[in-house]
Design a protein around this motif. Structure first.
Motif, PDB file in Angstrom:
ATOM      1  N   ILE A   1      52.812  25.660  43.038  1.00 52.04           N
ATOM      2  CA  ILE A   1      53.350  27.128  42.725  1.00 52.04           C
ATOM      3  C   ILE A   1      52.225  28.393  43.390  1.00 52.04           C
ATOM      4  O   ILE A   1      52.259  29.392  43.002  1.00 52.04           O
ATOM      5  CB  ILE A   1      53.300  27.504  41.342  1.00 52.04           C
ATOM      6  CG1 ILE A   1      52.015  27.163  40.629  1.00 52.04           C
ATOM      7  CG2 ILE A   1      54.366  26.422  40.564  1.00 52.04           C
ATOM      8  CD1 ILE A   1      51.642  27.481  39.063  1.00 52.04           C
ATOM      9  N   GLY A   2      51.380  27.910  44.581  1.00 50.78           N
ATOM     10  CA  GLY A   2      50.659  28.746  45.093  1.00 50.78           C
ATOM     11  C   GLY A   2      49.296  29.133  44.308  1.00 50.78           C
ATOM     12  O   GLY A   2      48.708  29.900  44.648  1.00 50.78           O
ATOM     13  N   PHE A   3      49.064  28.390  43.229  1.00 49.14           N
ATOM     14  CA  PHE A   3      47.721  28.622  42.497  1.00 49.14           C
ATOM     15  C   PHE A   3      46.509  27.738  43.085  1.00 49.14           C
ATOM     16  O   PHE A   3      46.349  26.482  42.229  1.00 49.14           O
ATOM     17  CB  PHE A   3      48.035  28.397  40.880  1.00 49.14           C
ATOM     18  CG  PHE A   3      47.145  28.746  39.942  1.00 49.14           C
ATOM     19  CD1 PHE A   3      46.422  30.045  39.901  1.00 49.14           C
ATOM     20  CD2 PHE A   3      46.226  27.857  39.308  1.00 49.14           C
ATOM     21  CE1 PHE A   3      45.591  30.421  39.020  1.00 49.14           C
ATOM     22  CE2 PHE A   3      45.223  28.298  38.441  1.00 49.14           C
ATOM     23  CZ  PHE A   3      44.789  29.444  38.402  1.00 49.14           C
ATOM     24  N   GLY A   4      46.069  27.971  43.995  1.00 49.33           N
ATOM     25  CA  GLY A   4      45.211  27.156  44.656  1.00 49.33           C
ATOM     26  C   GLY A   4      43.669  27.720  44.350  1.00 49.33           C
ATOM     27  O   GLY A   4      43.440  28.622  43.636  1.00 49.33           O
TER      28      GLY A   4
ATOM     29  N   VAL B   1      40.415  25.279  34.063  1.00 50.75           N
ATOM     30  CA  VAL B   1      41.466  25.642  34.611  1.00 50.75           C
ATOM     31  C   VAL B   1      41.859  24.661  35.596  1.00 50.75           C
ATOM     32  O   VAL B   1      41.188  24.324  36.426  1.00 50.75           O
ATOM     33  CB  VAL B   1      41.547  27.059  35.233  1.00 50.75           C
ATOM     34  CG1 VAL B   1      42.851  27.460  35.967  1.00 50.75           C
ATOM     35  CG2 VAL B   1      41.204  28.250  34.058  1.00 50.75           C
ATOM     36  N   GLN B   2      43.011  24.148  35.544  1.00 53.28           N
ATOM     37  CA  GLN B   2      43.668  22.973  36.774  1.00 53.28           C
ATOM     38  C   GLN B   2      44.414  23.859  37.735  1.00 53.28           C
ATOM     39  O   GLN B   2      45.203  24.677  37.522  1.00 53.28           O
ATOM     40  CB  GLN B   2      44.370  22.116  36.202  1.00 53.28           C
ATOM     41  CG  GLN B   2      44.945  21.005  37.214  1.00 53.28           C
ATOM     42  CD  GLN B   2      45.049  19.829  36.518  1.00 53.28           C
ATOM     43  OE1 GLN B   2      44.715  19.213  35.535  1.00 53.28           O
ATOM     44  NE2 GLN B   2      46.321  19.204  37.069  1.00 53.28           N
TER      45      GLN B   2
ATOM     46  N   ALA C   1      42.906  31.239  42.595  1.00 54.73           N
ATOM     47  CA  ALA C   1      42.237  31.210  41.252  1.00 54.73           C
ATOM     48  C   ALA C   1      40.880  31.746  41.044  1.00 54.73           C
ATOM     49  O   ALA C   1      40.435  32.456  40.129  1.00 54.73           O
ATOM     50  CB  ALA C   1      42.661  29.801  40.737  1.00 54.73           C
ATOM     51  N   LEU C   2      40.094  31.394  42.169  1.00 54.41           N
ATOM     52  CA  LEU C   2      38.725  31.828  41.935  1.00 54.41           C
ATOM     53  C   LEU C   2      38.626  33.381  42.083  1.00 54.41           C
ATOM     54  O   LEU C   2      37.818  34.064  41.495  1.00 54.41           O
ATOM     55  CB  LEU C   2      37.997  31.221  43.257  1.00 54.41           C
ATOM     56  CG  LEU C   2      36.417  31.387  43.406  1.00 54.41           C
ATOM     57  CD1 LEU C   2      35.714  31.231  41.952  1.00 54.41           C
ATOM     58  CD2 LEU C   2      35.802  30.745  44.458  1.00 54.41           C
ATOM     59  N   ARG C   3      39.484  34.094  42.858  1.00 54.15           N
ATOM     60  CA  ARG C   3      39.680  35.608  42.986  1.00 54.15           C
ATOM     61  C   ARG C   3      39.934  36.177  41.618  1.00 54.15           C
ATOM     62  O   ARG C   3      39.327  36.973  41.167  1.00 54.15           O
ATOM     63  CB  ARG C   3      40.745  35.888  44.082  1.00 54.15           C
ATOM     64  CG  ARG C   3      40.607  37.428  44.285  1.00 54.15           C
ATOM     65  CD  ARG C   3      41.468  37.504  45.404  1.00 54.15           C
ATOM     66  NE  ARG C   3      41.497  36.980  46.704  1.00 54.15           N
ATOM     67  CZ  ARG C   3      42.231  36.007  47.143  1.00 54.15           C
ATOM     68  NH1 ARG C   3      43.041  35.533  46.660  1.00 54.15           N
ATOM     69  NH2 ARG C   3      41.704  35.412  48.380  1.00 54.15           N
ATOM     70  N   SER C   4      40.614  35.303  40.929  1.00 54.35           N
ATOM     71  CA  SER C   4      40.968  35.800  39.321  1.00 54.35           C
ATOM     72  C   SER C   4      40.104  35.663  38.630  1.00 54.35           C
ATOM     73  O   SER C   4      39.900  36.514  37.572  1.00 54.35           O
ATOM     74  CB  SER C   4      42.568  35.050  39.014  1.00 54.35           C
ATOM     75  OG  SER C   4      43.604  35.199  39.832  1.00 54.35           O
ATOM     76  N   PHE C   5      39.195  34.583  38.651  1.00 48.26           N
ATOM     77  CA  PHE C   5      37.986  34.548  37.797  1.00 48.26           C
ATOM     78  C   PHE C   5      37.102  35.481  37.906  1.00 48.26           C
ATOM     79  O   PHE C   5      36.526  35.895  36.872  1.00 48.26           O
ATOM     80  CB  PHE C   5      37.293  32.902  38.351  1.00 48.26           C
ATOM     81  CG  PHE C   5      37.699  31.757  37.962  1.00 48.26           C
ATOM     82  CD1 PHE C   5      39.244  31.738  37.392  1.00 48.26           C
ATOM     83  CD2 PHE C   5      37.109  30.738  37.649  1.00 48.26           C
ATOM     84  CE1 PHE C   5      39.773  30.590  36.688  1.00 48.26           C
ATOM     85  CE2 PHE C   5      37.413  29.475  37.175  1.00 48.26           C
ATOM     86  CZ  PHE C   5      38.839  29.168  36.722  1.00 48.26           C
TER      87      PHE C   5
ATOM     88  N   LEU D   1      31.623  30.150  30.208  1.00 50.64           N
ATOM     89  CA  LEU D   1      31.760  29.297  31.271  1.00 50.64           C
ATOM     90  C   LEU D   1      33.243  29.070  31.764  1.00 50.64           C
ATOM     91  O   LEU D   1      34.306  29.038  30.916  1.00 50.64           O
ATOM     92  CB  LEU D   1      31.177  28.130  30.933  1.00 50.64           C
ATOM     93  CG  LEU D   1      29.607  27.998  30.782  1.00 50.64           C
ATOM     94  CD1 LEU D   1      29.413  27.864  29.191  1.00 50.64           C
ATOM     95  CD2 LEU D   1      28.947  26.764  31.490  1.00 50.64           C
ATOM     96  N   LEU D   2      33.538  29.107  33.194  1.00 49.27           N
ATOM     97  CA  LEU D   2      34.828  28.867  33.553  1.00 49.27           C
ATOM     98  C   LEU D   2      34.902  27.834  34.684  1.00 49.27           C
ATOM     99  O   LEU D   2      33.803  27.809  35.598  1.00 49.27           O
ATOM    100  CB  LEU D   2      35.416  30.161  34.254  1.00 49.27           C
ATOM    101  CG  LEU D   2      35.887  31.230  33.441  1.00 49.27           C
ATOM    102  CD1 LEU D   2      36.283  32.365  34.281  1.00 49.27           C
ATOM    103  CD2 LEU D   2      37.039  31.015  32.452  1.00 49.27           C
ATOM    104  N   THR D   3      35.742  26.893  34.671  1.00 49.92           N
ATOM    105  CA  THR D   3      35.865  25.908  35.543  1.00 49.92           C
ATOM    106  C   THR D   3      37.214  25.726  36.332  1.00 49.92           C
ATOM    107  O   THR D   3      38.222  26.043  35.678  1.00 49.92           O
ATOM    108  CB  THR D   3      35.473  24.273  35.075  1.00 49.92           C
ATOM    109  OG1 THR D   3      36.835  24.066  34.286  1.00 49.92           O
ATOM    110  CG2 THR D   3      34.328  24.297  34.005  1.00 49.92           C
ATOM    111  N   LEU D   4      37.215  25.356  37.681  1.00 51.50           N
ATOM    112  CA  LEU D   4      38.465  25.596  38.364  1.00 51.50           C
ATOM    113  C   LEU D   4      38.369  24.020  39.023  1.00 51.50           C
ATOM    114  O   LEU D   4      37.649  23.637  39.742  1.00 51.50           O
ATOM    115  CB  LEU D   4      38.361  26.623  39.614  1.00 51.50           C
ATOM    116  CG  LEU D   4      39.810  26.647  40.199  1.00 51.50           C
ATOM    117  CD1 LEU D   4      40.966  26.670  39.389  1.00 51.50           C
ATOM    118  CD2 LEU D   4      39.554  27.756  41.355  1.00 51.50           C
ATOM    119  N   GLU D   5      39.379  23.087  38.534  1.00 52.83           N
ATOM    120  CA  GLU D   5      39.106  21.823  39.028  1.00 52.83           C
ATOM    121  C   GLU D   5      40.653  21.246  39.254  1.00 52.83           C
ATOM    122  O   GLU D   5      41.672  21.875  39.218  1.00 52.83           O
ATOM    123  CB  GLU D   5      38.756  20.766  37.724  1.00 52.83           C
ATOM    124  CG  GLU D   5      37.469  21.682  37.204  1.00 52.83           C
ATOM    125  CD  GLU D   5      37.114  20.712  35.942  1.00 52.83           C
ATOM    126  OE1 GLU D   5      37.044  19.325  35.835  1.00 52.83           O
ATOM    127  OE2 GLU D   5      36.930  21.446  34.768  1.00 52.83           O
TER     128      GLU D   5
END
Length: 597
Positions: free
Chosen positions: A403-406, A397-398, A410-414, A380-384
């Motif tokens: 710093i451009g980590f939107g 992950v926050q 981030a979802l593309r990296s997931f 499981l991964l979360t992006l919050e």
């Protein structure tokens, strides 16, 4: 009496008034004796003992059904028994001691074992201890949650005894300073001090004023009062002449206190220090996080500070892990909705969207879904934004837009991180929606949130963003809309008669029942005289079936999709709320407030 001698008296008194340590117990809290598990009701005991007559018994049952009062209170109020007679009868029925308090008073160290909030909430008071056991005087010995609360807080076995209600209430006033009094005392102390710092002061002066003992105590009392009241947010709002403190309790803002304007800079600086923020920065918004300890409980606060016209506005969002429920069965789903939700979250792919305004409980629903599928076999991964609660065995992950980590990046990296289930805090733009949609189509279960008014309009919102309908229909599996409604206070709940036509006019399907028995709260100290205490979720679930997919692909309107959804079993938010009204959980007025159509 010297302190040592007084403690010895307390120990001797506790030994004489505490049941043996080998009394039956469960989970650390001693069972309140065999009487509490007896099948015979207290009313039947009173009748069998000849303490009330058959006519009085019938009167009590009818009056209790009408007012929903507790039997001991009702018996004394109607003059059928004196307070002493009632307490003596309860002691014999429940087989627990009837006690009076020790003549020398109760030692402060014993009183401190039970926090004021717990004592005042349950109307209990500790009166002695011996060999790892705490003797607890109670008004209502059947209140097992009080016994469990005290056992949890103290780590001791708890032996309940019963005392006269008037004596316990007088002792609570005498021994426990209420939180409101403590807050008022802290405010008076801070205002009496020479704290004259203004927002134009230099950082060294601000830090010095923020570290003054009265300011520290005032901020601590504000936070403690918020925790005690069960507030979700604390607002510190500057105006031209005042500095207002408000709490959001059960979704409604309440005025609490108004410190002097000259304390504003010191109080805000104190919060910045606790949150590791820059006390010298007053022109830009700042976000942070801080911890506050209430006895054995640690509460996190998410801090948001923005510059306003007359100073800095501060909002603290309380993140109380102990209050977080991660059990789907406790969230308020009806049987059909719970079945649909559990079926969807156990799928291997697809997209589940939870919609509603800010503060409607979406995060709790999503976290509960994650906890349900959280097994060693699942990644499981979360992006919050931000991470509110930590969930074991979940990689959280926050985002950091600075710093451009939107969300989109981030979802593309997931997708390259081999996830089975992905939680995206919010779909805010087309790029995030497209990547989430693509992930749902390629073997991932995606959970996310969106801000829409109801479940069917979610589809129109995503299409309006630019997601092609044919891709959307293939990826979507379930849409959930939700709201939080306040519940009727259990302490002052009463019934009343209403005509079914009143509910039909507000959206209830006719049932031919004529007169209905509904409930409301009279208002009491527990609910701050609002009649409502605590909240529950109302849900509207739209399973994306073959019929719904056809509607999406043909460009159907929201109204057409809603009609098909209702034919499939979907209940609107209003209908879900009115069902709770019929169950006696909430009121018609509250449902109309949160489900405006």
């Amino acid at each position: 009496m010297k302190p040592a001698a007084k403690q010895a008296v307390d120990r001797d008194w506790a030994r004489q008034n505490t049941p043996p340590p080998d009394s039956p117990s469960s989970g650390g809290a001693a069972a309140p004796a065999d009487g509490l598990t007896q099948r015979r009701r207290l009313s039947d005991f009173l009748l069998a003992e000849g303490l009330i007559t058959s006519e009085q018994f019938s009167l009590l049952m009818a009056e209790q059904k009408r007012t929903n009062e507790k039997l001991p209170v009702l018996v004394v109020r109607l003059g059928l028994m004196t307070e002493d007679q009632m307490v003596d009868a309860q002691a014999r029925h429940y087989r627990i001691p009837f006690v009076v308090f020790p003549e020398g008073g109760i030692a402060p160290e014993i009183l401190r074992m039970v926090p004021a909030g717990i004592a005042l909430k349950h109307e209990v008071i500790p009166i002695g201890r011996s060999a790892g056991a705490l003797t607890l005087a109670m008004i209502d010995p059947t209140n097992l949650s009080a016994v469990d609360d005290v056992a949890f807080r103290t780590g001791m076995r708890v032996f309940p005894v019963i005392a006269r209600p008037s004596v316990i209430r007088q002792a609570l006033e005498q021994f426990y300073e209420t939180q409101k009094t403590r807050l008022a005392s802290a405010l008076s102390e801070a205002e009496a001090e020479n704290v004259e710092t203004t927002v134009e002061a230099n950082p060294l002066d601000l830090r010095a004023s923020a570290d003054q003992a009265p300011v520290v105590r005032l901020v601590n009392m504000i936070l403690l009062e918020a925790v005690t009241r069960g507030a979700s947010d604390v607002h510190l709002e500057p105006s031209e002449r005042f500095f207002q403190v408000r709490f959001r309790v059960d979704g409604i803002l309440q005025d609490v206190t108004a410190p002097a304007k000259r304390l504003e800079a010191a109080v805000v600086s104190r919060i910045k220090i606790m949150s590791n923020l820059d006390i010298a920065e007053r022109r830009l918004p700042q976000d942070g996080r801080m911890k506050f300890r209430d006895g054995t409980r640690e509460v996190d606060f998410r801090v948001s500070i923005i510059p306003a016209l007359y100073g800095e506005s501060v909002v603290l969002r309380m993140l109380d892990k102990s209050a977080l429920k991660l059990d789907l069965t406790q969230l308020g789903f009806d049987a059909w909705s719970l079945e649909q939700f559990q079926k969807a979250i156990h799928c291997t792919h697809g997209m589940i969207l939870v919609t509603g305004p800010t503060g409607s409980g979406k995060t709790t629903t999503l976290y509960s879904a994650l906890q349900t599928v959280n097994t060693p076999e699942i990644h499981l991964l979360t992006l919050e934004d931000p991470v509110e609660y930590n969930i074991p065995r979940v990689n959280q992950v926050q985002v950091n837009e600075e710093i451009g980590f939107g969300f989109a990046g981030a979802l593309r990296s997931f997708l390259r991180h081999d996830p089975d289930v992905i939680l995206v805090g919010e779909i805010r733009d087309l790029e995030t929606a497209q990547i989430a949609n693509r992930a749902a189509l390629t073997g991932h279960l995606v959970l996310s949130t969106l801000h829409t008014n109801d479940a069917p309009s979610t589809i129109a919102r995503l299409v309006d963003m630019g997601v092609p309908p044919f891709l959307l229909s293939s990826a979507l599996r379930l849409i959930v809309a939700q709201r939080l409604a306040r519940k009727i206070c259990e302490e002052c709940r009463e019934s009343y008669e209403a005509d079914e036509s009143e509910l039909i006019a507000n959206g209830l399907a006719p049932q031919g029942r004529g007169t209905l028995t509904l409930y409301r709260g009279r208002g009491c100290q527990t609910c701050s005289f609002t009649g409502l205490k605590g909240r529950m979720a109302l849900y509207e679930l739209l399973p994306v079936t073959r019929e719904i997919r056809d509607q999406i692909n043909t460009g159907a309107t929201t109204a057409e999709i809603k009609k098909v959804g209702r034919d499939l079993g979907m209940r609107t938010l209003r209908e879900a709320g009115l069902a709770k009204v019929l169950e006696g959980v909430t009121t018609v007025e509250e449902v109309l407030r949160v489900t405006a159509e």
